[in-house]
Design a protein around this motif. Sequence first.
Motif, PDB file in Angstrom:
ATOM      1  N   PHE A  11       0.815  -1.226   0.000  1.00 12.60           N
ATOM      2  CA  PHE A  11       0.000   0.000   0.000  1.00 12.60           C
ATOM      3  C   PHE A  11       0.840   1.263   0.000  1.00 12.60           C
ATOM      4  CE2 PHE A  11       0.881  -0.822   4.409  1.00 12.60           C
ATOM      5  CZ  PHE A  11       0.928   0.416   5.034  1.00 12.60           C
ATOM      6  N   ILE A  12       2.155   1.120   0.061  1.00 13.55           N
ATOM      7  CA  ILE A  12       3.060   2.269  -0.012  1.00 13.55           C
ATOM      8  C   ILE A  12       3.756   2.235  -1.364  1.00 13.55           C
ATOM      9  CG2 ILE A  12       5.109   3.353   0.989  1.00 13.55           C
ATOM     10  CD1 ILE A  12       4.351   2.093   3.654  1.00 13.55           C
ATOM     11  N   ARG A 210     -14.736  -1.164   2.377  1.00 19.35           N
ATOM     12  CA  ARG A 210     -13.629  -0.782   3.254  1.00 19.35           C
ATOM     13  C   ARG A 210     -13.361  -1.916   4.236  1.00 19.35           C
ATOM     14  NH1 ARG A 210     -12.909   1.846   8.252  1.00 19.35           N
ATOM     15  NH2 ARG A 210     -15.167   1.917   8.600  1.00 19.35           N
ATOM     16  N   LEU A 239      -5.012  -4.668   5.357  1.00 17.49           N
ATOM     17  CA  LEU A 239      -5.368  -3.288   5.687  1.00 17.49           C
ATOM     18  C   LEU A 239      -4.386  -2.384   4.947  1.00 17.49           C
ATOM     19  CD1 LEU A 239      -7.714  -3.299   7.799  1.00 17.49           C
ATOM     20  CD2 LEU A 239      -6.111  -5.152   8.281  1.00 17.49           C
ATOM     21  N   ARG A 240      -4.873  -1.329   4.358  1.00 16.58           N
ATOM     22  CA  ARG A 240      -4.020  -0.496   3.515  1.00 16.58           C
ATOM     23  C   ARG A 240      -3.802   0.909   4.086  1.00 16.58           C
ATOM     24  NH1 ARG A 240      -6.609  -4.089   0.084  1.00 16.58           N
ATOM     25  NH2 ARG A 240      -5.159  -5.217  -1.283  1.00 16.58           N
ATOM     26  N   GLU A 241      -3.931   0.999   5.393  1.00 13.81           N
ATOM     27  CA  GLU A 241      -3.564   2.217   6.119  1.00 13.81           C
ATOM     28  C   GLU A 241      -2.769   1.779   7.336  1.00 13.81           C
ATOM     29  OE1 GLU A 241      -7.194   4.204   7.021  1.00 13.81           O
ATOM     30  OE2 GLU A 241      -7.567   4.824   4.959  1.00 13.81           O
ATOM     31  N   LYS A 242      -1.799   2.589   7.720  1.00  6.29           N
ATOM     32  CA  LYS A 242      -0.838   2.157   8.727  1.00  6.29           C
ATOM     33  C   LYS A 242      -1.492   1.867  10.082  1.00  6.29           C
ATOM     34  CE  LYS A 242       3.540   3.465  10.906  1.00  6.29           C
ATOM     35  NZ  LYS A 242       4.618   4.491  10.970  1.00  6.29           N
TER      36      LYS A 242
END
Length: 266
Positions: A11-12, A210, A239-242
């Motif tokens: 995701f980064i 989501r 999950l694509r947020e830290k």
Amino acid sequence: MNLPTLAICNFIPDTAALRKLAVLHGFSGVDWTFKVEDLPRNQVEESRLLRDISLLNGMEVRYHCAFKGVDLGDEDDGKADSAMELFQKVCRLVSRLEGKFMTVHLGLGRKSPEGLSWDRTISSLANLVSYAEDLGVHLCLENLASGWSSRPQLFEKLIRKTGAGISLDIGHARVCQSVQCQIYELEDFVMPHPERVFNAHIYHEEIDDRHVPPECVEDVRGRLDLLRSLSCGWWVLELREKAPLLATLNIVREYLENGGSYAASR
């Protein structure tokens, strides 16, 4: 008993930064998602991708195709042929990247199976599984929150008739209608073919497209108990947020450190 490999999504955009985050928090794998627009269009872009993946040196990488509206079983002959060409191209790409596992979907982004042919889906997916196998790639089918792959009785047929492996998404399984209505249970997605479960996607549930993290171990304990009873050694914390990712990581680690073991490594 071995513990599962915990994998992070790509995701980064900066691959070096992704690896740094993964190593810092103890991940040992990367689940690399391709979207159609991300695929290399020429040799220069492919070489750039190969260099990016090489930055993940020391980590296992598996591949995940998120191709909305691209279906092997499309009733439109031209669209079905184009889908096969695209998936075969990615199989060749994954093989050149020395990847061993690739996850695909059926009906991704569709509200219903309308416009899809069941018979064509079966025959085309079986052909793609064989094509990938010849390249040394295990092709796996993911269960979605809706559509044919969200219904355990149809998912079982898709796996049995095509020879595909399974990527079990525990968040999709939780919210699909078959499980919500208590007609089926999560186990029904895998029990007919437990030996074919190669990948697992870990989060609590999907709401409005989501992925929602669990708030405590009890949110996911039963599903993790199932996974640890299988020979699936690849747990993607999807999950694509830290912040949600690390919260889920803490819960999975708590589970594993307090008696959650793992049956066998694959």
